[in-house]
Design an enzyme around this catalytic site. Structure first.
Site, PDB file in Angstrom:
ATOM      1  N   ASP A  85       0.858  -1.182   0.000  1.00  0.00           N
ATOM      2  CA  ASP A  85       0.000   0.000   0.000  1.00  0.00           C
ATOM      3  C   ASP A  85       0.896   1.235   0.000  1.00  0.00           C
ATOM      4  O   ASP A  85       1.713   1.416   0.905  1.00  0.00           O
ATOM      5  CB  ASP A  85      -0.904  -0.044   1.244  1.00  0.00           C
ATOM      6  CG  ASP A  85      -2.118   0.852   1.112  1.00  0.00           C
ATOM      7  OD1 ASP A  85      -2.010   1.896   0.420  1.00  0.00           O
ATOM      8  OD2 ASP A  85      -3.161   0.532   1.697  1.00  0.00           O
ATOM      9  N   ASP A  96      -3.488   7.389  -2.938  1.00  0.00           N
ATOM     10  CA  ASP A  96      -3.425   6.199  -2.090  1.00  0.00           C
ATOM     11  C   ASP A  96      -3.759   5.016  -2.995  1.00  0.00           C
ATOM     12  O   ASP A  96      -4.844   4.972  -3.587  1.00  0.00           O
ATOM     13  CB  ASP A  96      -4.479   6.395  -0.985  1.00  0.00           C
ATOM     14  CG  ASP A  96      -4.458   5.323   0.090  1.00  0.00           C
ATOM     15  OD1 ASP A  96      -3.631   4.404   0.005  1.00  0.00           O
ATOM     16  OD2 ASP A  96      -5.296   5.430   1.018  1.00  0.00           O
ATOM     17  N   HIS A 156     -12.148   5.660   1.971  1.00  0.00           N
ATOM     18  CA  HIS A 156     -12.212   6.884   2.763  1.00  0.00           C
ATOM     19  C   HIS A 156     -11.985   8.102   1.908  1.00  0.00           C
ATOM     20  O   HIS A 156     -11.360   8.022   0.844  1.00  0.00           O
ATOM     21  CB  HIS A 156     -11.156   6.839   3.868  1.00  0.00           C
ATOM     22  CG  HIS A 156      -9.785   6.467   3.337  1.00  0.00           C
ATOM     23  ND1 HIS A 156      -8.841   7.386   3.013  1.00  0.00           N
ATOM     24  CD2 HIS A 156      -9.239   5.254   3.031  1.00  0.00           C
ATOM     25  CE1 HIS A 156      -7.759   6.768   2.542  1.00  0.00           C
ATOM     26  NE2 HIS A 156      -7.989   5.466   2.531  1.00  0.00           N
ATOM     27  N   HIS A 164      -7.606  10.031   6.424  1.00  0.00           N
ATOM     28  CA  HIS A 164      -8.984   9.566   6.608  1.00  0.00           C
ATOM     29  C   HIS A 164      -9.847  10.773   6.966  1.00  0.00           C
ATOM     30  O   HIS A 164      -9.929  11.157   8.118  1.00  0.00           O
ATOM     31  CB  HIS A 164      -9.072   8.484   7.688  1.00  0.00           C
ATOM     32  CG  HIS A 164      -8.455   7.199   7.248  1.00  0.00           C
ATOM     33  ND1 HIS A 164      -7.311   6.688   7.802  1.00  0.00           N
ATOM     34  CD2 HIS A 164      -8.804   6.315   6.281  1.00  0.00           C
ATOM     35  CE1 HIS A 164      -6.987   5.551   7.197  1.00  0.00           C
ATOM     36  NE2 HIS A 164      -7.871   5.300   6.265  1.00  0.00           N
ATOM     37  N   GLU A 193     -11.201   0.930  -1.611  1.00  0.00           N
ATOM     38  CA  GLU A 193     -10.297  -0.197  -1.331  1.00  0.00           C
ATOM     39  C   GLU A 193     -11.000  -1.430  -0.773  1.00  0.00           C
ATOM     40  O   GLU A 193     -11.112  -1.604   0.414  1.00  0.00           O
ATOM     41  CB  GLU A 193      -9.155   0.231  -0.408  1.00  0.00           C
ATOM     42  CG  GLU A 193      -9.532   0.991   0.835  1.00  0.00           C
ATOM     43  CD  GLU A 193      -8.278   1.424   1.627  1.00  0.00           C
ATOM     44  OE1 GLU A 193      -7.353   0.622   1.761  1.00  0.00           O
ATOM     45  OE2 GLU A 193      -8.262   2.571   2.095  1.00  0.00           O
ATOM     46  N   GLU A 285      -6.677  -1.103  -4.437  1.00  0.00           N
ATOM     47  CA  GLU A 285      -7.059   0.273  -4.101  1.00  0.00           C
ATOM     48  C   GLU A 285      -6.675   1.259  -5.192  1.00  0.00           C
ATOM     49  O   GLU A 285      -5.605   1.150  -5.788  1.00  0.00           O
ATOM     50  CB  GLU A 285      -6.377   0.696  -2.785  1.00  0.00           C
ATOM     51  CG  GLU A 285      -6.743   2.119  -2.331  1.00  0.00           C
ATOM     52  CD  GLU A 285      -6.163   2.480  -0.963  1.00  0.00           C
ATOM     53  OE1 GLU A 285      -5.132   1.901  -0.577  1.00  0.00           O
ATOM     54  OE2 GLU A 285      -6.757   3.356  -0.302  1.00  0.00           O
TER      55      GLU A 285
HETATM   56 MN    MN Z   1      -3.923   2.576   0.971  1.00  0.00          MN
HETATM   57 MN    MN Z   2      -6.625   3.963   1.758  1.00  0.00          MN
END
Ligand code: MN
Ligand code: MN
Length: 301
Positions: A85, A96, A156, A164, A193, A285
């Site tokens: 990630d 992200d 998010h 977040h 995600e 994601e």
């Molecule tokens: Mn992530």
């Molecule tokens: Mn994330």
């Protein structure tokens, strides 16, 4: 959103995508997690971004929030499912993105399900679409494969220097009115995600030990912590950071100070997130930016 701001998000997206692609070639049986993470974080910097959080590498039943510490000799085991990630930011505008790499496991199909759930969600996201409709698509796709979504891990919203922010995007239909009435709003950015596990697992994560990933939660330093507090504030602001980053600048003393800052509630430490019944977990994601008329997947290419 102004054109210049969109450009920052697009730039961050290109960097994060390039780095997560490199990750695929680093993740091999026997590779040291510490080397993988540090190399990927250097790549983010080389491409003109900064890490929006420490690179996370989560293996098998560890779903998220694992980053190596200095001296960590953990290696990629054979027969494992490895989630990488990556977060990159440019002036606080975050991308992200995550992939799962199959290192000779018997669970490759979990990755196919996670990626298809994500693709189907991205096809359907548009300005003003209800979030609950996207959650439903993700859940249905995962169940179509005969697998289970992780119910307490969600997508998010992203806002400048905040990972977040506000709205969450669950991976299952939710009866919560606040969620079901929320919509994808123009001018907002979201990470989608899906997390997938096997049918006979619980489909839920629990908090494990501390991750050595931290975030500042106070706006002011307590007495005696000014130097390290200012360093964190200047370099990471409200974004997550790694213990090893602090140790590189402050040595072992920095780690002691960090632990005391957690105790004093200036800093919080994220727990490692582990599937409750120790089922294998795959994740996919992407980050999307909603404009008045369209959806930009900033981490697509
Ligand atoms: Mn992530
Ligand atoms: Mn994330």
């Amino acid at each position: 959103m102004e054109a210049e701001e969109i450009e920052l998000y697009v730039k961050a997206g290109k960097i994060a995508k390039a780095v997560v692609d490199i990750a695929r070639s680093y993740v091999k049986k026997g590779a040291r997690l510490l080397d993988i993470c540090e190399n990927l974080e250097s790549e983010i910097a080389r491409l003109g971004g900064k890490p929006a959080f420490p690179v996370n590498i989560a293996i098998n039943h560890i779903a998220a929030h694992y980053t190596p510490f200095i001296g960590d000799d953990t290696r990629v085991p054979d027969g494992s499912l490895v989630k990488v990630d990556v977060g990159a930011h440019v002036n606080g505008r975050i991308a992200d993105v995550a992939v799962t790499v199959d290192v000779g496991s018997e669970y490759g199909e979990l990755i196919v399900a996670a990626e298809e759930a994500l693709d189907k969600a991205l096809e359907k996201i548009a300005p003003k679409v209800r979030i609950v409709d996207i959650s439903t698509v993700i859940e249905k796709t995962i169940k179509y494969y005969g697998f289970k979504p992780i119910v307490n891990l969600t997508g998010h919203e992203l806002s400048p220097y905040v990972i977040h922010a506000g709205t969450t995007i669950p991976n299952v239909w939710s009866p919560d009115l606040a969620i079901s009435s929320a919509r994808f709003e123009p001018g907002h950015v979201y990470a989608i995600e899906p997390f997938v596990t096997v049918k006979n697992a619980l489909g839920e994560v629990e908090n494990g030990p501390g991750s050595t990933i931290y975030r500042l939660i106070k706006a002011k330093s307590s007495k005696g912590f000014e130097a390290i507090f200012n360093f964190i504030h200047e370099n990471y602001r409200t974004l997550p950071f790694a213990q090893r980053w602090i140790e590189r600048s402050f040595g072992k003393r920095g780690v002691e100070l960090l632990n005391r800052m957690v105790y004093e509630r200036m800093v919080m430490e994220y727990p490692v997130l582990i599937e409750k019944s120790r089922g294998p977990v795959a994740q996919a994601e992407h980050t999307v930016l909603i404009t008045d008329k369209e959806v930009l997947v900033t981490t697509l290419n």
